[in-house]
Design an enzyme around this catalytic site. Sequence first.
Site, short mmCIF file in Angstrom:
data_model
loop_
_atom_site.label_atom_id
_atom_site.label_comp_id
_atom_site.label_asym_id
_atom_site.label_seq_id
_atom_site.Cartn_x
_atom_site.Cartn_y
_atom_site.Cartn_z
N HIS A 129 0.87 -1.19 0.00
CA HIS A 129 0.00 0.00 0.00
C HIS A 129 0.90 1.24 0.00
O HIS A 129 2.03 1.19 0.50
CB HIS A 129 -0.83 -0.06 1.28
CG HIS A 129 -1.91 0.93 1.42
ND1 HIS A 129 -1.69 2.23 1.82
CD2 HIS A 129 -3.25 0.83 1.25
CE1 HIS A 129 -2.84 2.87 1.88
NE2 HIS A 129 -3.81 2.05 1.54
N ASP A 210 2.96 -4.45 8.01
CA ASP A 210 1.74 -3.69 7.85
C ASP A 210 0.57 -4.64 8.11
O ASP A 210 0.26 -5.50 7.28
CB ASP A 210 1.69 -3.12 6.43
CG ASP A 210 0.35 -2.44 6.11
OD1 ASP A 210 -0.59 -2.57 6.90
OD2 ASP A 210 0.27 -1.80 5.05
N GLN A 213 -4.63 -5.13 7.15
CA GLN A 213 -5.65 -6.07 6.66
C GLN A 213 -5.62 -7.39 7.43
O GLN A 213 -6.39 -8.30 7.10
CB GLN A 213 -5.45 -6.34 5.16
CG GLN A 213 -5.63 -5.13 4.26
CD GLN A 213 -7.08 -4.62 4.23
OE1 GLN A 213 -8.01 -5.30 4.64
NE2 GLN A 213 -7.26 -3.41 3.73
N LYS A 236 -10.46 -0.50 10.53
CA LYS A 236 -10.72 -1.65 9.67
C LYS A 236 -11.13 -2.87 10.50
O LYS A 236 -11.50 -3.90 9.96
CB LYS A 236 -9.49 -1.99 8.84
CG LYS A 236 -9.18 -0.91 7.79
CD LYS A 236 -8.00 -1.31 6.95
CE LYS A 236 -7.38 -0.15 6.23
NZ LYS A 236 -8.08 0.23 5.01
N CYS A 376 -4.92 2.68 -3.45
CA CYS A 376 -3.65 3.14 -2.86
C CYS A 376 -2.54 2.12 -3.11
O CYS A 376 -1.71 1.85 -2.22
CB CYS A 376 -3.79 3.42 -1.36
SG CYS A 376 -4.97 4.68 -0.99
N1 PMP Z 1 -1.94 -0.74 4.53
C1 PMP Z 1 -2.93 -1.48 4.00
C2 PMP Z 1 -2.62 -2.88 3.54
C3 PMP Z 1 -4.22 -0.94 3.91
O1 PMP Z 1 -5.20 -1.67 3.38
C4 PMP Z 1 -4.45 0.38 4.38
C5 PMP Z 1 -5.81 1.00 4.28
N2 PMP Z 1 -6.36 0.95 2.99
C6 PMP Z 1 -3.38 1.09 4.92
C7 PMP Z 1 -2.14 0.50 4.98
C8 PMP Z 1 -3.53 2.49 5.43
O2 PMP Z 1 -4.39 2.52 6.51
P1 PMP Z 1 -4.87 3.93 7.12
O3 PMP Z 1 -5.39 4.71 5.97
O4 PMP Z 1 -5.93 3.54 8.09
O5 PMP Z 1 -3.70 4.55 7.76
#
Ligand code: PMP
Length: 419
Positions: A129, A210, A213, A236, A376
């Site tokens: 991401h 990270d 998910q 999430k 993203c």
């Molecule tokens: N890493 C992953 C794998 C994600 O799915 C997301 C959220 N789409 C993020 C990072 C970023 O999370 P946040 O926007 O809550 O900081």
Amino acid sequence: MTTVSARPLDVAAIRRDFPILSTEVNGRPLVYLDSAATSQKPRQVIDALTDFYSTSCANVHRSVHHLAERATNKFEGARARVARFVNVATPEQIIWTRGTTESINLVANAWGDRNLAAGDVVLLTEMDHHANLVPWHLLAKRRGVKLQFVPVLDDGKLDLEFAHARLADDGPDRPKLFAFTAKSNVLGTENPVADLCRRAHAAGIVTVVDGAQSLPHGPVDVAALGCDFLAFSAHKALGPMGVGCLVVGRPALYERMDPWQGGGEMIRRVRLEDSTYADPPLRFEAGTPSAADAIAFAAALDYLEALDPVAIHEHEVRLTALALDLLRPMGLRILGTDDPAQRAGIVAFDVPDVHPHDVATLLDGRGIAVRAGHHCAQPLMRRFGVQATTRASFYLYNTEDEVRALAEGLAAAMEYFRR
Ligand code: PMP
């Protein structure tokens, strides 16, 4: 995840806990298939937020009055709750942040700036991401570190042979840090986190995982994974937006981290010219924290932990398998592995000759919420030769009927664009 069969989730009862799931969108019952972007919140979490502002609202760690003590105790209790959920020895290993993004920025600044120098290699992956790419781009600009990337194979898995070779390299290009996602938000791919961390540590490489998910799907055991840092967001995993954590796998890591944001809360003593700092984790929590959100996140973890993680997994796999069965014959290009058990409830696809925004808009007309865009993860889109995809993501409150509604909606959308 074990494959022992669990008692199925009582999805009807779960759905009654989520007020939004009984609402309508465009005159149709809401079918919410965008939990990978953010999950919906159960009443218990909404109540925890209301309760804080109704009964306990005060700033934390600042005053001695009754409310301030109550707020501080609840806030620190939430930190201890997270520590239990991720199985670390002490609450001091939990740093409150605004979410995954801020957690990874924290590592890149507080650990990266202190320990990495020009020419040092940071290993990332092609499936990450932007939250796990851009903070390292910024570090590369600040410090001149070199970025390398583990490729993604056609079936959506990481090229583990490449990863293993990079982690075993003892030449001058040996990585100093390996930051990677536990589960891809586009492909759903579940990476072998524990094995990758074990290999990294054998070579003295620091690991950043990270977990955005992975946390939504049940307790994450940091001790078993063996990672140095784990980043995640509350929103999430049934919790509120605007709060998340950085878990520091070993307290000794704090000895090699510098403060990254300055202000109230993170200091010990301040003079006009300089300052000294509070002990971790407060050293990394400048300013007033999102206390109500942290406390409500603890309620979300209570909710999640009361459910059987095996049952959650099996339910999500059942929905994903049904979605793959229904979508495969429709002539879509589905990204990622064929194995529904390796997808974290995520199915992203490309409808030939139709922009994902158009697909999502037509589905929205039927009350079905999916995500359309690059998620993203622009480099990953590029890797698969698409600009964007439509993504359905299934969670513990979704039903097989909702998956069928998605397939029917898609069939109707494709028919509409054929005409
Ligand atoms: N890493 C992953 C794998 C994600 O799915 C997301 C959220 N789409 C993020 C990072 C970023 O999370 P946040 O926007 O809550 O900081």
